[in-house]
Design an enzyme around this catalytic site. Structure first.
Site, PDB file in Angstrom:
ATOM      1  CE  LYS A 223      30.657  36.983  37.209  1.00 54.02           C
ATOM      2  NZ  LYS A 223      31.529  37.253  36.248  1.00 54.02           N
ATOM      3  CB  SER A 224      31.291  38.740  41.426  1.00 59.47           C
ATOM      4  OG  SER A 224      33.323  38.808  41.450  1.00 59.47           O
TER       5      SER A 224
ATOM      6  CB  CYS B  18      33.841  44.035  38.179  1.00 56.50           C
ATOM      7  SG  CYS B  18      33.160  43.658  36.381  1.00 56.50           S
TER       8      CYS B  18
ATOM      9  CB  ILE C 203      45.879  41.884  39.669  1.00 56.37           C
ATOM     10  CG1 ILE C 203      45.903  40.643  38.404  1.00 56.37           C
ATOM     11  CG2 ILE C 203      46.516  42.485  40.068  1.00 56.37           C
ATOM     12  CD1 ILE C 203      47.217  41.747  37.199  1.00 56.37           C
ATOM     13  CG  ASN C 204      38.856  41.932  38.356  1.00 53.50           C
ATOM     14  OD1 ASN C 204      39.092  41.006  37.413  1.00 53.50           O
ATOM     15  ND2 ASN C 204      38.139  41.999  39.218  1.00 53.50           N
TER      16      ASN C 204
ATOM     17  N   GLY D 185      46.458  35.449  37.715  1.00 49.44           N
ATOM     18  CA  GLY D 185      46.563  36.079  36.366  1.00 49.44           C
ATOM     19  C   GLY D 185      47.936  34.912  35.652  1.00 49.44           C
TER      20      GLY D 185
HETATM   21  O1  RRO Z   1      31.571  39.945  34.935  1.00 50.92           O
HETATM   22  C1  RRO Z   1      32.811  40.878  34.612  1.00 50.92           C
HETATM   23  O2  RRO Z   1      32.234  40.750  33.705  1.00 50.92           O
HETATM   24  C2  RRO Z   1      34.082  40.099  35.285  1.00 50.92           C
HETATM   25  C3  RRO Z   1      33.824  40.833  36.537  1.00 50.92           C
HETATM   26 BR1  RRO Z   1      32.439  41.112  37.782  1.00 50.92          BR
HETATM   27  C4  RRO Z   1      35.501  41.047  36.702  1.00 50.92           C
HETATM   28  O3  RRO Z   1      35.733  40.923  38.374  1.00 50.92           O
HETATM   29  N1  RRO Z   1      36.338  40.774  36.412  1.00 50.92           N
HETATM   30  C5  RRO Z   1      36.110  40.023  34.684  1.00 50.92           C
HETATM   31  O4  RRO Z   1      37.084  40.697  34.220  1.00 50.92           O
HETATM   32  N2  RRO Z   1      34.840  40.680  34.797  1.00 50.92           N
END
Ligand code: RRO
Length: 313
Positions: free
Chosen positions: A47-48, A130, A191-192, A248
């Site tokens: 997780k980021s 994000c 992609i995000n 995706g």
């Molecule tokens: O934690 C989030 O709301 C979130 C992140 Br960091 C992201 O990079 N992409 C996403 O869909 N949600």
């Protein structure tokens, strides 16, 4: 007949399967990461994370329906020290990708500085996309992003890739690729989630998630045409030595095939992993393997990027 091999290689990082998890889904806690280590995912992305742990947004903050998902998690994570300590102690053969998402350049500097001492990381995935934090997505500001990346690559010399948001216009793909081509990128992830979607509960006449007035990032099956297009455009415009990780809309072996045909070297699974759990990797590996067998391909490189234009026959 040649053996069928579903492995992949991202600039020397060897993935036993080209299919792995997407950052954000079931990769935040110790038990989730341990579960991934035991799975047949080809690699592990965390997780980021930020410097300090974050609880994230109020719930409900994730909602799923048949063809997609919406989230506004708000970056809940256990903080960089947890991820570095955990990964340092871990015993796995899988490549480890640490996703980072500091809320400022200075915070990312600090995270990168701490990470540079890790002996376990295969690469950093710098999340600059994000959809749920702050006002704007950094990657949508071409002036800021160039300056930002100058600074990041000036201080961090180890393997680093970038997670991109979706783009929609050819001129934007060209511009972003021309910026990215200046740097020694290890990979890009396309992609995000698609930012600023809304999903409605028609009975209650409300949005379905609590944070941010119901706006959130859209993932899952319904975004696949956009992830494929982003992979294809970046495959066309990026330097050939920058691998693309597709993300995706993957829910079957066919989807994995499509991502790779567009130019991805590996793929990440988000919404479908959330929905199906850890066994999704066994299923996708098997489906992808069976498809290659049927198509008489023996490896990812046999068809990577080889999407053809439409021609009447
Ligand atoms: O934690 C989030 O709301 C979130 C992140 Br960091 C992201 O990079 N992409 C996403 O869909 N949600």
């Amino acid at each position: 007949m040649k053996e069928i091999d579903i492995s992949s290689n991202i600039k020397g990082i060897q993935l036993s399967s080209c299919i792995m998890n997407a950052s954000g889904v079931l990769c935040q806690t110790k038990s989730e990461l341990k579960n991934l280590m035991k799975s047949s995912s080809g690699g592990i992305v965390t997780k980021s994370c930020t410097i300090k742990s974050r609880v994230g947004n109020l719930e409900p903050r994730y909602f799923e329906w048949k063809t997609g998902s919406i989230n506004s998690m708000g970056l809940p994570n256990l903080g960089i020290d947890f991820y570095l300590n955990f990964l340092e102690k871990s015993n796995t053969d899988k490549p480890l990708f640490l996703s980072i998402s500091g809320l400022s350049l200075e915070e990312n500097y600090l995270i990168l500085q701490k990470s540079s001492f890790s002996s376990k990381l295969s690469a950093i995935e710098l999340n600059l996309s994000c959809p749920n934090i702050g006002e704007n997505i950094l990657c949508y500001d071409f002036h800021k992003i160039s300056d930002y990346l100058d600074k990041i690559f000036h201080i961090y010399k180890k393997p680093l890739g970038i997670k991109l948001p979706p783009f929609f216009e050819d001129s934007h793909f060209r511009k972003m690729a021309s910026i990215l081509n200046k740097y020694p990128l290890f990979f890009v992830t396309c992609i995000n989630s698609l930012p600023n979607g809304i999903v409605i509960d028609i009975h209650k006449e409300t949005v379905v998630i609590k944070p941010n007035q119901g706006f959130g990032g859209i993932g899952g099956k319904m975004i696949k045409p956009f992830s494929l297009a982003n992979i294809r455009k970046f495959y066309t415009y990026l330097r050939k030595d920058i691998p693309i990780i597709g993300c995706g809309g993957i829910s079957s072996g066919k989807d994995v095939f499509e991502h790779i045909l567009c130019g991805a070297s590996a793929v990440q699974v988000g919404t479908k992993f959330m929905n199906e759990g850890i066994s999704v990797f066994d299923r996708l590996n098997q489906e992808f393997f069976n498809l290659l067998k049927k198509k008489k391909y023996s490896s990812v490189n046999d068809f990577k990027g080889k999407l053809k234009n439409f021609n009447k026959i």
